[in-house]
Enzyme design. Structure first.
Site, mmCIF file in Angstrom:
data_model
loop_
_atom_site.group_PDB
_atom_site.id
_atom_site.type_symbol
_atom_site.label_atom_id
_atom_site.label_comp_id
_atom_site.label_asym_id
_atom_site.label_seq_id
_atom_site.Cartn_x
_atom_site.Cartn_y
_atom_site.Cartn_z
ATOM 1 N N ASP A 246 2.809 135.158 -87.450
ATOM 2 C CA ASP A 246 4.073 135.562 -86.813
ATOM 3 C C ASP A 246 3.954 136.950 -86.183
ATOM 4 O O ASP A 246 4.436 137.187 -85.070
ATOM 5 C CB ASP A 246 5.259 135.489 -87.790
ATOM 6 C CG ASP A 246 4.920 136.007 -89.179
ATOM 7 O OD1 ASP A 246 3.773 135.844 -89.599
ATOM 8 O OD2 ASP A 246 5.794 136.580 -89.837
ATOM 9 N N LYS B 23 -1.430 132.245 -91.779
ATOM 10 C CA LYS B 23 -0.212 132.502 -92.560
ATOM 11 C C LYS B 23 -0.595 132.566 -94.039
ATOM 12 O O LYS B 23 0.054 131.959 -94.903
ATOM 13 C CB LYS B 23 0.811 131.382 -92.329
ATOM 14 C CG LYS B 23 1.599 131.502 -91.044
ATOM 15 C CD LYS B 23 2.567 132.677 -91.015
ATOM 16 C CE LYS B 23 3.745 132.493 -91.929
ATOM 17 N NZ LYS B 23 4.624 133.698 -91.911
ATOM 18 N N TYR C 17 -2.456 118.554 -88.774
ATOM 19 C CA TYR C 17 -2.779 117.628 -87.692
ATOM 20 C C TYR C 17 -3.691 116.489 -88.135
ATOM 21 O O TYR C 17 -4.030 115.624 -87.329
ATOM 22 C CB TYR C 17 -3.522 118.374 -86.581
ATOM 23 C CG TYR C 17 -2.661 118.827 -85.440
ATOM 24 C CD1 TYR C 17 -1.737 119.846 -85.623
ATOM 25 C CD2 TYR C 17 -2.781 118.267 -84.183
ATOM 26 C CE1 TYR C 17 -0.965 120.282 -84.578
ATOM 27 C CE2 TYR C 17 -2.010 118.702 -83.129
ATOM 28 C CZ TYR C 17 -1.105 119.713 -83.326
ATOM 29 O OH TYR C 17 -0.345 120.155 -82.289
ATOM 30 N N ASP D 16 -2.264 125.713 -81.736
ATOM 31 C CA ASP D 16 -1.502 124.925 -80.772
ATOM 32 C C ASP D 16 -0.374 125.783 -80.188
ATOM 33 O O ASP D 16 -0.231 125.907 -78.966
ATOM 34 C CB ASP D 16 -0.925 123.703 -81.505
ATOM 35 C CG ASP D 16 -0.348 122.676 -80.556
ATOM 36 O OD1 ASP D 16 -0.674 122.718 -79.363
ATOM 37 O OD2 ASP D 16 0.439 121.829 -81.011
#
Ligand code: NAD
Length: 409
Positions: free
Chosen positions: A276, A222, A155, A300
């Site tokens: 995930d 992640k 971002y 987000d």
């Protein structure tokens, strides 16, 4: 723009603490689209809660500030310097949604505000209010507070168009110097993640857990794939906990090896989950999670997914907080097709006001707002978004819903 008001006093910030007078000056940015509608309902509810809680001893002196389309029409700027200067002086503000100007220039006014004031923590509490239509069987099992890093990650705004001179130059460098395998003509983006950026975010999540009697902080990442960015986020979090919170925080490993899986009282557990898997966990075992700390993009996705579980964005509140400045905001957008129709749900901005009261230490007013909103929802006279999914729901306007909340106090 004048922020002087003889009735109000400025909030100050010293040694990491806000000093809140009984009549604080607080910035109010109504925003674009449905913003003015939801702000007027919100202001009515927040003022009523303060009056009810403190019987005239406390009062917010709202300072209307221009931003977005109205500001552009008046000044030629979507975020006038006067507004930025006023927020800097006021320190606390609440805002409705701002539309993203089309056609270049500013990428997003919200992102611009976050960067300008270095509002590095996006805080979104997600809990269920009884009676709100939800797709889940037991939506009440979810009660989390998400701390999303707001400044870094993909971002940060560092990306280059495919085939551009910049992308080609960076591509050449990466191929030549770092043996990167890149197809010619690739678009490129950078994912900056710094120890300072991660630690201040995770620090604020842990501190929030301590201050609010929460039991666990889970770092979501992640790191299995992006080891040096997402993986480092998680490792820096553990380092920080060891260095700064060793009396208050234990890791999940320590919980198992030293405490046989029984959480010692007064200690917060710090753990981590792969992003995930976390999306599954929040659907399958929501009650096991509490405070979540994430990088920008994961946060987000995760915050909107969590909001959907408890009934959608219409009532999900949020805040963007830095060191010494905090902006509380509706988490949805400007819903332009409903602008000026007095139709939409003001719940997101109202609950952002509740967050603001809690942040200011005005918890009595915050509790009144939350309880009254809950009571009004149970009354089934609600805005269209809730009414259409509620058995026996009756649609009322945005302002009428605000009045029902005030009446429920
Ligand atoms: P949106 O959230 O404005 O609207 C999507 C749909 O959600 C609406 O059509 C409406 O059906 C529903 N909705 C939104 N808020 C609601 C409310 N309070 N009550 C009931 N229903 C509600 O998203 P969008 O259409 O993608 O974006 C419109 C504009 O808002 C864009 O310019 C976008 O950049 C901007 N935006 C701003 C913010 C912000 O200021 N924080 C956030 C998201 C989008």
């Amino acid at each position: 723009m004048a922020v002087e008001n003889i009735q109000g006093k400025y909030i100050t910030f010293a040694d990491g603490e806000y000093v809140i007078p009984d009549n604080p000056l607080v910035g109010a940015l109504a925003g674009d689209g449905i913003g003015p509608d939801i702000w007027s309902a919100t202001q009515m509810v927040l003022d009523a809660a303060v009056e009810k809680a403190y019987a005239g001893k406390r009062k917010i002196c709202w300072q209307p500030l221009a931003a977005g389309e109205a500001a552009f029409a008046a000044t030629g700027s979507y975020l006038p310097e006067t507004t930025l200067a006023a927020i800097a002086k006021l320190r606390i503000a609440i805002k409705g949604p701002l539309s993203t100007p089309t056609g270049g220039g500013i990428r997003s006014l919200n992102v611009a505000l976050r960067h300008h004031f270095d509002l590095y923590a996006c805080i979104r509490p997600v809990r269920y209010y009884e009676g709100v239509p939800s797709p889940m069987k037991r939506p009440g099992d979810l009660n989390v507070v998400i701390f999303r890093e707001n400044i870094e990650d993909v971002y940060a705004g560092m990306e280059w168009v495919a085939g551009s001179e910049e992308a080609e130059a960076l591509g050449d460098y990466l191929r030549d110097k770092l043996q990167a395998k890149l197809r010619p003509g690739s678009a490129l983006g950078i994912k900056p993640v710094s120890p300072e950026g991660c630690k201040r975010l995770i620090r604020s999540a842990i501190q929030y857990a301590i201050d609010n009697g929460r039991k666990m902080v889970t770092m979501v990442h992640k790191g299995n794939i992006m080891k040096f960015t997402e993986g480092a986020f998680c490792q820096w979090g553990y380092d920080l906990a060891k260095a700064e919170f060793s009396d208050q925080v234990i890791t999940e490993d320590e919980l198992m090896t030293k405490y046989q899986g029984v959480p010692p009282s007064g200690k917060i557990i710090l753990n981590d989950r792969i992003a995930d898997a976390m999306f599954q966990q929040l659907l399958l075992r929501p009650s096991e999670y509490d405070v979540l700390a994430t990088l920008n993009l994961n946060g987000d996705y995760l915050s909107d997914a969590c909001a959907a579980q408890v009934g959608g964005l219409g009532i999900a509140p949020g805040a963007n907080v830095g060191d010494g400045i905090a902006i509380f905001e509706a988490t949805h957008g400007t819903a332009p097709k409903y602008a000026g129709l007095d139709k939409v749900n003001p719940g997101s901005l109202i609950l952002s006001g509740k967050m603001m009261f809690d942040f200011m230490g005005w918890n009595e007013a915050g509790l009144l707002v939350e309880k009254a909103l809950q009571k009004a929802i149970l009354g089934r006279k609600v805005t269209y978004d809730l009414a259409r999914q509620m058995e026996g729901g009756e649609e009322v306007s945005c302002s009428a819903f605000g009045k029902l909340i005030v009446a429920a106090m």
